[in-house]
Scaffold this motif. Structure first.
Motif, PDB file in Angstrom:
ATOM      1  N   UNK A  88       0.775  -1.192  -0.187  1.00 13.05           N
ATOM      2  CA  UNK A  88       0.049  -0.121   0.166  1.00 13.05           C
ATOM      3  C   UNK A  88       0.922   1.138  -0.073  1.00 13.05           C
ATOM      4  N   UNK A  89       0.274   2.298  -0.269  1.00 13.98           N
ATOM      5  CA  UNK A  89       1.026   3.325  -0.503  1.00 13.98           C
ATOM      6  C   UNK A  89       0.095   4.617   0.413  1.00 13.98           C
ATOM      7  N   UNK A  90       0.922   5.008   1.611  1.00 13.55           N
ATOM      8  CA  UNK A  90       0.260   5.973   2.400  1.00 13.55           C
ATOM      9  C   UNK A  90      -0.007   7.279   2.256  1.00 13.55           C
ATOM     10  N   UNK A  91       1.015   7.997   1.728  1.00 18.21           N
ATOM     11  CA  UNK A  91       0.682   9.439   1.138  1.00 18.21           C
ATOM     12  C   UNK A  91       0.408   9.584  -0.275  1.00 18.21           C
ATOM     13  N   UNK A  92      -0.591   8.906  -0.782  1.00 20.53           N
ATOM     14  CA  UNK A  92      -1.212   9.095  -2.045  1.00 20.53           C
ATOM     15  C   UNK A  92      -1.724  10.272  -2.220  1.00 20.53           C
ATOM     16  N   UNK A  93      -1.587  11.199  -3.006  1.00 26.37           N
ATOM     17  CA  UNK A  93      -2.176  12.318  -3.385  1.00 26.37           C
ATOM     18  C   UNK A  93      -2.404  12.553  -4.903  1.00 26.37           C
ATOM     19  N   UNK A  94      -3.412  12.184  -5.455  1.00 26.17           N
ATOM     20  CA  UNK A  94      -3.665  12.314  -6.907  1.00 26.17           C
ATOM     21  C   UNK A  94      -3.445  13.630  -7.479  1.00 26.17           C
ATOM     22  N   UNK A  95      -2.902  14.020  -8.655  1.00 21.06           N
ATOM     23  CA  UNK A  95      -2.667  15.333  -8.929  1.00 21.06           C
ATOM     24  C   UNK A  95      -3.830  15.502 -10.322  1.00 21.06           C
ATOM     25  N   UNK A  96      -4.176  16.468 -10.226  1.00 21.34           N
ATOM     26  CA  UNK A  96      -5.131  17.142 -11.112  1.00 21.34           C
ATOM     27  C   UNK A  96      -5.011  16.623 -12.711  1.00 21.34           C
ATOM     28  N   UNK A  97      -5.823  16.199 -13.351  1.00 18.33           N
ATOM     29  CA  UNK A  97      -5.619  15.822 -14.830  1.00 18.33           C
ATOM     30  C   UNK A  97      -6.428  17.171 -15.341  1.00 18.33           C
ATOM     31  N   UNK A  98      -5.939  17.353 -17.004  1.00 16.54           N
ATOM     32  CA  UNK A  98      -6.446  18.401 -17.364  1.00 16.54           C
ATOM     33  C   UNK A  98      -8.227  17.822 -17.841  1.00 16.54           C
ATOM     34  N   UNK A  99      -8.717  18.997 -17.879  1.00 11.00           N
ATOM     35  CA  UNK A  99     -10.405  18.687 -18.054  1.00 11.00           C
ATOM     36  C   UNK A  99     -10.877  18.157 -19.021  1.00 11.00           C
ATOM     37  N   UNK A 100     -10.115  17.922 -19.892  1.00  8.31           N
ATOM     38  CA  UNK A 100     -10.807  17.256 -21.021  1.00  8.31           C
ATOM     39  C   UNK A 100     -10.384  15.599 -20.932  1.00  8.31           C
ATOM     40  N   UNK A 101      -9.547  15.225 -20.087  1.00  8.00           N
ATOM     41  CA  UNK A 101      -9.300  13.880 -19.862  1.00  8.00           C
ATOM     42  C   UNK A 101     -10.449  13.404 -18.517  1.00  8.00           C
ATOM     43  N   UNK A 102     -11.572  13.293 -19.013  1.00  5.61           N
ATOM     44  CA  UNK A 102     -12.542  13.413 -17.970  1.00  5.61           C
ATOM     45  C   UNK A 102     -12.763  12.089 -17.127  1.00  5.61           C
TER      46      UNK A 102
END
Length: 155
Positions: A88-102
């Motif tokens: 598992x990965x404790x400090x996972x923070x998803x980064x924002x994708x461009x709006x068109x990649x919905x």
């Protein structure tokens, strides 16, 4: 009269530059990724990345930054089996994708990780220097992958 012409020229140039910078940031550098290679997650026992069963992968990436990778997929592997097999990965923070990649909603994924609805796993450590691939899986089999800076660049 010449002051108006110079003013119009400056405003027009600034507007064109602004549009170009916006387009370059959101569209120009991204490429579709079919992920011809395997999607991997790190085994808890061996510490080595292993292939994960997945389907319906959609992804984007860019050569301009290792952090621009985003992916969406589905898997038939259960969360119980995944948590016993993969790190598992404790400090996972998803980064924002461009709006068109919905298919990739970083806010939804982040909220699910905080509440425990989804679980984050280490995909591959140092997929590029100082960057880990993180994979989050929901109970219904939806999966998301992104790159994130690891401890090498943390405070």
């Amino acid at each position: 009269m010449s002051g108006k012409i110079i003013g119009i020229f400056i405003v027009t140039t600034a507007l064109i530059a602004g549009i170009a910078i916006y387009w370059l940031q959101l569209y120009a550098f991204y490429d579709d990724v079919s992920l011809n290679t395997e999607l991997r997650m790190t085994n808890v026992v061996t510490g080595e990345p292993e292939v994960v069963l997945y389907d319906s992968f959609q992804g984007i990436d860019a050569d301009s930054s290792p952090l621009r990778f985003r992916g969406c997929f589905t898997t038939t592997m259960s969360l119980a089996m995944l948590t016993e097999t993969f790190e598992t990965y404790d400090q996972a923070t998803p980064l924002t994708a461009p709006g068109w990649f919905d298919c990739f909603d970083a806010d939804q994924i982040g909220a699910a990780l905080e509440t425990g609805e989804a679980i984050a796993f280490l995909g591959e450590r140092n997929i590029q220097d100082g960057v880990d691939r993180v994979v989050a899986i929901f109970p219904d089999g939806r999966g998301y992958a992104w790159h994130q800076l690891n401890e090498k660049y943390s405070e």
